[in-house]
Design a protein around this motif. Structure first.
Motif, mmCIF file in Angstrom:
data_model
loop_
_atom_site.group_PDB
_atom_site.id
_atom_site.type_symbol
_atom_site.label_atom_id
_atom_site.label_comp_id
_atom_site.label_asym_id
_atom_site.label_seq_id
_atom_site.Cartn_x
_atom_site.Cartn_y
_atom_site.Cartn_z
ATOM 1 N N VAL A 1 -13.446 -45.609 11.354
ATOM 2 C CA VAL A 1 -13.792 -46.693 10.491
ATOM 3 C C VAL A 1 -15.251 -46.786 10.397
ATOM 4 O O VAL A 1 -16.020 -46.602 9.392
ATOM 5 N N LEU A 2 -15.873 -46.858 11.458
ATOM 6 C CA LEU A 2 -17.287 -46.997 11.776
ATOM 7 C C LEU A 2 -17.790 -46.589 12.907
ATOM 8 O O LEU A 2 -17.177 -46.977 14.138
ATOM 9 N N PRO A 3 -18.945 -45.824 12.987
ATOM 10 C CA PRO A 3 -19.421 -45.298 14.479
ATOM 11 C C PRO A 3 -19.809 -46.489 15.179
ATOM 12 O O PRO A 3 -20.176 -47.395 14.652
ATOM 13 N N ARG A 4 -19.595 -46.478 16.596
ATOM 14 C CA ARG A 4 -20.054 -47.635 17.387
ATOM 15 C C ARG A 4 -21.441 -48.082 17.184
ATOM 16 O O ARG A 4 -21.664 -49.100 17.275
ATOM 17 N N ASN A 5 -22.321 -47.047 17.322
ATOM 18 C CA ASN A 5 -23.837 -47.269 17.211
ATOM 19 C C ASN A 5 -24.044 -48.110 15.845
ATOM 20 O O ASN A 5 -24.779 -48.980 15.944
ATOM 21 N N ALA A 6 -23.399 -47.614 14.761
ATOM 22 C CA ALA A 6 -23.525 -48.192 13.257
ATOM 23 C C ALA A 6 -22.970 -49.678 13.498
ATOM 24 O O ALA A 6 -23.645 -50.693 12.887
ATOM 25 N N ALA A 7 -21.814 -49.766 13.903
ATOM 26 C CA ALA A 7 -21.330 -51.199 14.072
ATOM 27 C C ALA A 7 -22.167 -52.047 14.966
ATOM 28 O O ALA A 7 -22.271 -53.323 14.516
ATOM 29 N N ALA A 8 -22.694 -51.658 15.959
ATOM 30 C CA ALA A 8 -23.594 -52.450 16.841
ATOM 31 C C ALA A 8 -24.883 -52.829 15.816
ATOM 32 O O ALA A 8 -25.258 -54.027 16.121
ATOM 33 N N ASP A 9 -25.354 -51.993 15.272
ATOM 34 C CA ASP A 9 -26.499 -52.256 14.325
ATOM 35 C C ASP A 9 -26.423 -53.343 13.299
ATOM 36 O O ASP A 9 -27.159 -54.340 13.009
ATOM 37 N N ILE A 10 -25.186 -53.154 12.521
ATOM 38 C CA ILE A 10 -24.632 -53.934 11.517
ATOM 39 C C ILE A 10 -24.565 -55.504 12.183
ATOM 40 O O ILE A 10 -24.799 -56.355 11.756
ATOM 41 N N TYR A 11 -23.878 -55.707 13.261
ATOM 42 C CA TYR A 11 -23.586 -56.903 13.884
ATOM 43 C C TYR A 11 -24.671 -57.698 14.460
ATOM 44 O O TYR A 11 -25.080 -58.751 14.084
ATOM 45 N N ASP A 12 -25.437 -56.658 15.182
ATOM 46 C CA ASP A 12 -27.038 -57.496 15.552
ATOM 47 C C ASP A 12 -27.910 -57.885 14.696
ATOM 48 O O ASP A 12 -28.426 -58.730 14.752
ATOM 49 N N THR A 13 -27.857 -57.051 13.482
ATOM 50 C CA THR A 13 -28.619 -57.427 12.279
ATOM 51 C C THR A 13 -28.165 -58.564 11.773
ATOM 52 O O THR A 13 -28.864 -59.656 11.288
ATOM 53 N N PHE A 14 -26.881 -58.563 11.478
ATOM 54 C CA PHE A 14 -26.256 -59.862 10.742
ATOM 55 C C PHE A 14 -26.434 -61.260 11.538
ATOM 56 O O PHE A 14 -26.543 -62.328 10.784
ATOM 57 N N ILE A 15 -26.336 -61.296 12.766
ATOM 58 C CA ILE A 15 -26.389 -62.517 13.545
ATOM 59 C C ILE A 15 -27.698 -62.654 14.304
ATOM 60 O O ILE A 15 -27.895 -63.567 14.925
ATOM 61 N N ARG A 16 -28.758 -61.971 13.780
ATOM 62 C CA ARG A 16 -29.927 -62.211 14.438
ATOM 63 C C ARG A 16 -30.593 -63.510 14.211
ATOM 64 O O ARG A 16 -31.249 -64.163 15.133
ATOM 65 N N PHE A 17 -30.366 -64.158 13.060
ATOM 66 C CA PHE A 17 -30.805 -65.158 12.852
ATOM 67 C C PHE A 17 -30.228 -66.229 13.448
ATOM 68 O O PHE A 17 -30.552 -67.414 13.935
ATOM 69 N N LEU A 18 -28.797 -66.124 13.587
ATOM 70 C CA LEU A 18 -27.978 -67.227 14.360
ATOM 71 C C LEU A 18 -28.774 -67.071 15.868
ATOM 72 O O LEU A 18 -28.650 -68.205 16.532
ATOM 73 N N LYS A 19 -28.885 -66.022 16.490
ATOM 74 C CA LYS A 19 -29.413 -66.079 17.680
ATOM 75 C C LYS A 19 -30.874 -66.455 17.802
ATOM 76 O O LYS A 19 -31.055 -67.111 18.699
ATOM 77 N N ASN A 20 -31.598 -66.672 16.793
ATOM 78 C CA ASN A 20 -32.896 -66.881 16.807
ATOM 79 C C ASN A 20 -32.826 -68.635 16.711
ATOM 80 O O ASN A 20 -33.559 -69.102 17.455
ATOM 81 N N SER A 21 -31.731 -68.988 16.082
ATOM 82 C CA SER A 21 -31.665 -70.564 15.757
ATOM 83 C C SER A 21 -31.472 -71.109 17.110
ATOM 84 O O SER A 21 -31.919 -72.139 17.522
ATOM 85 N N THR A 22 -30.349 -70.514 17.862
ATOM 86 C CA THR A 22 -29.899 -70.696 19.256
ATOM 87 C C THR A 22 -30.838 -70.587 20.066
ATOM 88 O O THR A 22 -31.210 -71.829 20.910
ATOM 89 N N VAL A 23 -31.871 -69.635 20.344
ATOM 90 C CA VAL A 23 -33.061 -69.740 21.200
ATOM 91 C C VAL A 23 -33.961 -70.835 20.905
ATOM 92 O O VAL A 23 -34.310 -71.530 21.813
ATOM 93 N N THR A 24 -34.196 -71.082 19.528
ATOM 94 C CA THR A 24 -35.012 -72.172 19.042
ATOM 95 C C THR A 24 -34.697 -73.493 19.685
ATOM 96 O O THR A 24 -35.322 -74.436 20.021
ATOM 97 N N VAL A 25 -33.544 -73.809 19.472
ATOM 98 C CA VAL A 25 -32.858 -75.137 19.854
ATOM 99 C C VAL A 25 -32.956 -75.068 21.632
ATOM 100 O O VAL A 25 -33.315 -76.254 22.138
ATOM 101 N N LEU A 26 -32.742 -74.061 22.058
ATOM 102 C CA LEU A 26 -32.866 -74.006 23.682
ATOM 103 C C LEU A 26 -34.212 -74.148 24.019
ATOM 104 O O LEU A 26 -34.341 -75.248 24.962
ATOM 105 N N VAL A 27 -35.165 -73.885 23.482
ATOM 106 C CA VAL A 27 -36.508 -73.773 23.718
ATOM 107 C C VAL A 27 -36.907 -75.367 23.367
ATOM 108 O O VAL A 27 -37.481 -76.128 24.214
ATOM 109 N N ILE A 28 -36.175 -76.106 22.448
ATOM 110 C CA ILE A 28 -36.696 -77.400 21.954
ATOM 111 C C ILE A 28 -35.989 -78.135 23.472
ATOM 112 O O ILE A 28 -36.609 -79.284 23.697
ATOM 113 N N ALA A 29 -34.978 -77.886 23.672
ATOM 114 C CA ALA A 29 -34.093 -78.683 24.734
ATOM 115 C C ALA A 29 -34.985 -78.758 26.144
ATOM 116 O O ALA A 29 -35.150 -79.707 26.679
#
Length: 432
Positions: free
Chosen positions: A288-316
């Motif tokens: 269906v999708l090569p592993r490296n392409a699936a990883a790139d899609i996942y990492d790209t799509f949730i990067r802002f979620l991870k960024n928001s999580t790290v931001t809240v962690l820094v504020i805490a």
């Protein structure tokens, strides 16, 4: 009251005070527990809400996918195979054989025409792959990708709710991207490259599967719930935290506990995202999708979620550290004393050089708590009003707040000696 009556009164008063403190501690504990459990969900809900309601944010999220080499290679290989499979090379070589036979060619030559099938298909694959790869890796592909996603921002709603019509379509067990525009562009470039028969290529499958899962319905239900509470759940967490701090007998300790608890929950969320990444990659078949392409899609799509999580962690972390530094511990007193000594020495040096702040400095000196609260509150307000804050934005605001506090401390220390009017009406300095 007699001595016995007074002792009884003090005993009852202490018992009532103890019950009151236990009740406040219980209320604080319950409020903090609920706030901690809701904090990760609030971050995820706010991220989903931003992806749905903000077109620019959504396009910014998916734009890098078109430039990932793994994704480009996957799209190139899939389109090349579909185009080549749609061309009947065997029928073409059979037609050549019949023509040669009709023209009276020797049997060996006629039979040799069938041997052209493999080389012709290989040459066609190579040529088509080259053209498709040139299109997919060009800026035009990225522009088409961004434009399609911007015009079809309803695709996000389509994925989350299964309603509406867009370029991204949610099936029963997959999420697919309609790349019809790109296929039409490839066919046009093939014709321009000399493959006139490409114009006769029938419509091929114009869908590329981005995500394959048998839990799409459950995910859509969860996302719909997150979309509904995306705006108010973060507010609820803030309100619960504020109520917990207010109800606690020791506000500073409660503030520090709140910050530490929320920080721990952000770490748990980051670990959860890493685990989900592994589960997702294991669930996507390589067909269906090569592993490296699936990883790139996942990492790209949730990067802002991870960024928001790290931001809240820094504020805490910053909040917990600030609450600690306002405490009675020896390191906290040393830090406060060192800071006060530094601003005091600088301010008095300014005053000795004639740069005195006078009444303004004395007002600042007597209203330190107010000015400090205003500076910190202004920084918090700037952070709330910041559109999608990042750890860098938090560091910038923190630096500005610290700088303002230092300047206020220096101005307060630079007030100079106070002057009082004597009996004869002349001003005389009073040593400060």
């Amino acid at each position: 009251m007699s001595a016995a009556e007074r002792d009884e009164y003090e005993r009852l008063r202490m018992a009532a005070h103890g019950r009151h403190r236990r009740l406040r501690y219980a209320a604080t504990s319950v409020l903090l527990l609920v706030a901690f459990l809701l904090a990760p969900l609030a971050v995820v809900a706010a991220w989903v809400d931003s992806e749905v309601s903000d077109t620019d944010r959504y396009v910014q999220t998916v734009a890098p996918i078109a430039t990932k080499p793994s994704v480009q290679n996957t799209v190139t290989d899939r389109l090349t195979k579909r185009v080549v499979d749609s061309v009947d090379v065997a029928a073409f070589t059979d037609a050549i054989g019949r023509t040669l036979q009709k023209e009276g060619a020797p049997p060996q030559v006629v039979q040799g025409a069938d041997a052209l099938t493999g080389p012709l298909k290989s040459a066609l694959s190579s040529a088509v792959h080259s053209v498709v790869n040139r299109v997919v890796t060009s800026d035009k592909f990225a522009e088409v990708w961004d434009d399609a996603n911007r015009r079809a921002h309803a695709a996000v709603v389509k994925v989350l709710t299964g309603e509406g019509d867009s370029a991204i379509q949610a099936g029963t067990d997959s999420i697919d991207l309609n790349i019809g525009t790109l296929i039409d562009e490839v066919k046009k470039d093939l014709v321009n490259a000399g493959f006139d028969q490409a114009s006769k290529i029938p419509d091929v499958d114009k869908k590329v599967t981005l995500l394959k899962t048998d839990k799409l319905n459950e995910a859509q239900d969860a996302m719909r719930l997150l979309d509904v509470v995306g705006t108010w759940l973060p507010v609820l967490v803030l309100v619960l935290s504020a109520l917990a701090i207010w109800s606690a007998p020791r506000h500073r300790v409660a503030l520090m506990a709140t910050a530490i608890g929320i920080g721990i929950m952000m770490i748990v969320l980051l670990v959860g995202l890493a685990v989900m990444r592994s589960v997702y990659l294991d669930s996507v078949p390589s067909s269906v999708l090569p592993r490296n392409a699936a990883a790139d899609i996942y990492d790209t799509f949730i990067r802002f979620l991870k960024n928001s999580t790290v931001t809240v962690l820094v504020i805490a972390v910053i909040t917990a550290l600030a609450a600690y530094l306002y405490g009675p511990s020896r390191p906290a007193r040393w830090v406060r004393g060192t800071a006060a000594k530094g601003t005091g020495v600088t301010g008095r040096a300014m005053a000795r050089r004639g740069l005195r702040t006078g009444d303004t400095g004395r007002w600042l000196s007597t209203h330190v708590k107010w000015t400090t609260g205003i500076a910190i509150g202004g920084g918090a307000l700037a952070l709330v009003l910041w559109n999608y804050p990042t750890p860098g934005a938090v560091a910038l605001i923190l630096g500005i707040v610290v700088l303002v506090l230092i300047v206020l401390g220096i101005l307060a220390a630079a007030s100079g000696p106070e002057r009082r009017p004597p009996a004869d009406g002349r001003s005389t300095p009073v040593p400060g």
